[in-house]
Design a protein around this motif. Structure first.
Motif, PDB file in Angstrom:
ATOM      1  N   ILE A   1      24.199  23.439  67.481  1.00  0.00           N
ATOM      2  CA  ILE A   1      23.311  23.920  66.428  1.00  0.00           C
ATOM      3  C   ILE A   1      23.967  23.775  65.059  1.00  0.00           C
ATOM      4  CG2 ILE A   1      22.236  26.007  65.481  1.00  0.00           C
ATOM      5  CD1 ILE A   1      21.618  26.821  68.370  1.00  0.00           C
ATOM      6  N   ASN A   2      25.237  24.140  64.975  1.00  0.00           N
ATOM      7  CA  ASN A   2      25.944  23.988  63.706  1.00  0.00           C
ATOM      8  C   ASN A   2      25.991  22.528  63.265  1.00  0.00           C
ATOM      9  OD1 ASN A   2      26.753  26.583  62.783  1.00  0.00           O
ATOM     10  ND2 ASN A   2      28.217  26.716  64.464  1.00  0.00           N
ATOM     11  N   LYS A   3      26.185  21.629  64.218  1.00  0.00           N
ATOM     12  CA  LYS A   3      26.293  20.207  63.898  1.00  0.00           C
ATOM     13  C   LYS A   3      24.970  19.635  63.418  1.00  0.00           C
ATOM     14  CE  LYS A   3      27.599  15.757  65.953  1.00  0.00           C
ATOM     15  NZ  LYS A   3      28.073  15.068  67.191  1.00  0.00           N
ATOM     16  N   ARG A   4      23.878  20.032  64.076  1.00  0.00           N
ATOM     17  CA  ARG A   4      22.577  19.426  63.764  1.00  0.00           C
ATOM     18  C   ARG A   4      21.811  20.180  62.682  1.00  0.00           C
ATOM     19  NH1 ARG A   4      20.325  17.117  69.578  1.00  0.00           N
ATOM     20  NH2 ARG A   4      22.228  15.983  70.123  1.00  0.00           N
TER      21      ARG A   4
ATOM     22  N   ILE B   1      14.301  26.514  65.320  1.00  0.00           N
ATOM     23  CA  ILE B   1      14.851  26.577  66.675  1.00  0.00           C
ATOM     24  C   ILE B   1      13.760  27.170  67.560  1.00  0.00           C
ATOM     25  CG2 ILE B   1      16.658  27.523  68.155  1.00  0.00           C
ATOM     26  CD1 ILE B   1      18.387  27.792  65.597  1.00  0.00           C
ATOM     27  N   GLY B   2      13.148  26.329  68.395  1.00  0.00           N
ATOM     28  CA  GLY B   2      12.026  26.770  69.228  1.00  0.00           C
ATOM     29  C   GLY B   2      12.494  27.346  70.546  1.00  0.00           C
ATOM     30  N   LEU B   3      12.032  28.552  70.857  1.00  0.00           N
ATOM     31  CA  LEU B   3      12.348  29.196  72.130  1.00  0.00           C
ATOM     32  C   LEU B   3      11.071  29.424  72.932  1.00  0.00           C
ATOM     33  CD1 LEU B   3      15.047  31.890  71.176  1.00  0.00           C
ATOM     34  CD2 LEU B   3      15.377  29.521  71.924  1.00  0.00           C
TER      35      LEU B   3
ATOM     36  N   TYR C   1      21.322  31.255  61.251  1.00  0.00           N
ATOM     37  CA  TYR C   1      20.265  30.520  61.951  1.00  0.00           C
ATOM     38  C   TYR C   1      19.204  31.426  62.586  1.00  0.00           C
ATOM     39  CZ  TYR C   1      23.081  26.291  61.512  1.00  0.00           C
ATOM     40  OH  TYR C   1      23.795  25.222  61.022  1.00  0.00           O
ATOM     41  N   GLN C   2      19.458  32.709  62.622  1.00  0.00           N
ATOM     42  CA  GLN C   2      18.572  33.591  63.391  1.00  0.00           C
ATOM     43  C   GLN C   2      17.159  33.651  62.813  1.00  0.00           C
ATOM     44  OE1 GLN C   2      20.394  37.369  64.228  1.00  0.00           O
ATOM     45  NE2 GLN C   2      22.121  36.446  65.336  1.00  0.00           N
ATOM     46  N   LYS C   3      17.051  33.494  61.489  1.00  0.00           N
ATOM     47  CA  LYS C   3      15.724  33.517  60.885  1.00  0.00           C
ATOM     48  C   LYS C   3      14.947  32.223  61.151  1.00  0.00           C
ATOM     49  CE  LYS C   3      16.712  36.784  57.161  1.00  0.00           C
ATOM     50  NZ  LYS C   3      16.722  37.017  55.690  1.00  0.00           N
TER      51      LYS C   3
ATOM     52  N   SER D   1      22.744  36.788  70.369  1.00  0.00           N
ATOM     53  CA  SER D   1      24.080  37.340  70.110  1.00  0.00           C
ATOM     54  C   SER D   1      25.097  36.235  69.821  1.00  0.00           C
ATOM     55  CB  SER D   1      24.539  38.190  71.296  1.00  0.00           C
ATOM     56  OG  SER D   1      24.834  37.371  72.423  1.00  0.00           O
ATOM     57  N   TYR D   2      24.877  35.042  70.378  1.00  0.00           N
ATOM     58  CA  TYR D   2      25.775  33.918  70.141  1.00  0.00           C
ATOM     59  C   TYR D   2      25.357  33.086  68.927  1.00  0.00           C
ATOM     60  CZ  TYR D   2      28.354  34.528  74.504  1.00  0.00           C
ATOM     61  OH  TYR D   2      29.158  35.025  75.489  1.00  0.00           O
ATOM     62  N   LEU D   3      24.095  33.149  68.575  1.00  0.00           N
ATOM     63  CA  LEU D   3      23.591  32.325  67.475  1.00  0.00           C
ATOM     64  C   LEU D   3      24.104  32.856  66.139  1.00  0.00           C
ATOM     65  CD1 LEU D   3      21.615  29.952  66.816  1.00  0.00           C
ATOM     66  CD2 LEU D   3      19.855  31.705  66.460  1.00  0.00           C
TER      67      LEU D   3
END
Length: 321
Positions: free
Chosen positions: A3-6, A11-13, A41-43, A35-37
């Motif tokens: 995620i950090n790289k791209r 981010i679709g869940l 990026y959480q928003k 918790s890991y994200l």
């Protein structure tokens, strides 16, 4: 790290308020993921419901070749079931025909995706509620000359499903064709189909298509009801819902069912129209259902539609004297 790289914009869940087919992520996994994200990026986390629904509803070219064959088989089984090969008026019951259809499918190595139903409308009996044809109807009704038969039948093959309703007339002694008033009633059912399919346009919601089709039908003096659903990987699949039998003013606008029409999708064109027959002194209901494909060039039936009543028995054609 990915995620950090791209650095994705979204981010679709797999969660959704409206579409259960896009709501498979359990609470524990969601919390673990969040918790890991990284907080930055959480928003950006959103529902991937559009991706899930579009994937389920979209049909490929190869699937449509298979679909045409599958609908053809469905039509052929109905045509044989509604013939003198299966029905002897005064002897055969509706349950006999239902179980014959189911046995026929089994012998072909296919599956039914619901138990077939067969019901009767006749001059001596008043019209009852719409759901009577699908549940609550008497079993083992004896089929007699002069009856108008209706079936609801669908099969499953290679992950695809069909859903079809057709009509047949049992000839009275001396008759070689159905009464003109029943022929005209079927024409009215076909007109409701026309109004629906003529109003299917990319981007329109199910509620918009429903309203336009009902308005056009009523303007023509028809009494239509439309409850068309997506068809494909499931019998009642994901995608555009055009009415429900108990929601002729449209489905709720905030419940996700009001989903826009997309190309390369298949629908059970399911509907009815109520017709008063002076000859029978009662209303009847013409109930029809056919598989239809909506593509970039518009609508077409997957394998045709019923425009003539099936006759029991089929009239013989004699040549010469």
């Amino acid at each position: 790290a990915i995620i950090n790289k791209r650095d994705p914009k979204r981010i679709g869940l797999n969660f959704s308020k409206d579409h259960n087919i896009a709501d498979g992520l359990d609470k524990t996994d969601y919390e673990e993921f969040m918790s890991y994200l990284p907080k930055a990026y959480q928003k950006r986390v959103v529902s991937a419901e559009q991706l899930a629904v579009r994937w389920i509803e979209t049909r490929t070219e190869r699937e449509m070749v298979i679909y045409s064959q599958l609908v053809s088989i469905t039509h052929e089984i109905i045509a044989e079931a509604f013939s003198e090969k299966v029905i002897t008026p005064g002897v055969t019951t509706t349950s006999d025909v239902e179980w014959w259809m189911r046995q026929k499918v089994t012998e072909m190595g296919l599956e039914t995706w619901f138990h077939p139903t067969v019901d009767i409308q006749r001059s001596e009996e008043a019209l009852v509620g719409h759901l009577y044809s699908f549940s609550g109807r008497p079993e083992d009704m004896l089929i007699l000359p002069g009856d108008l038969l209706h079936c609801d039948f669908g099969i499953t093959y290679l992950r695809l499903n069909t859903d079809c309703q057709e009509l047949a007339y049992v000839l009275r002694p001396g008759e070689t064709s159905p009464p003109e008033f029943l022929v005209e009633a079927l024409r009215k059912g076909n007109r409701v189909q026309d109004h629906l399919t003529d109003n299917m346009r990319t981007g329109l919601t199910g509620n918009e298509i429903l309203a336009k089709a009902l308005e056009a039908g009523r303007a023509e003096g028809l009494r239509p009801a439309i409850y068309t659903h997506p068809l494909g990987s499931y019998g009642h699949s994901a995608g555009t819902t055009i009415g429900m039998w108990d929601a002729q003013d449209g489905v709720m606008k905030d419940d996700g069912e009001n989903y826009p029409l997309n190309p390369d999708t298949v629908y059970a064109i399911e509907l009815n129209t109520t017709v008063y027959l002076p000859e029978w002194k009662r209303d009847i209901r013409i109930m029809l259902e056919e598989a239809g494909f909506y593509g970039k060039e518009g609508f077409r039936y997957v394998n045709g539609r019923q425009t003539e009543l099936l006759l029991i028995p089929r009239p013989l054609t004699h040549q010469g004297q």
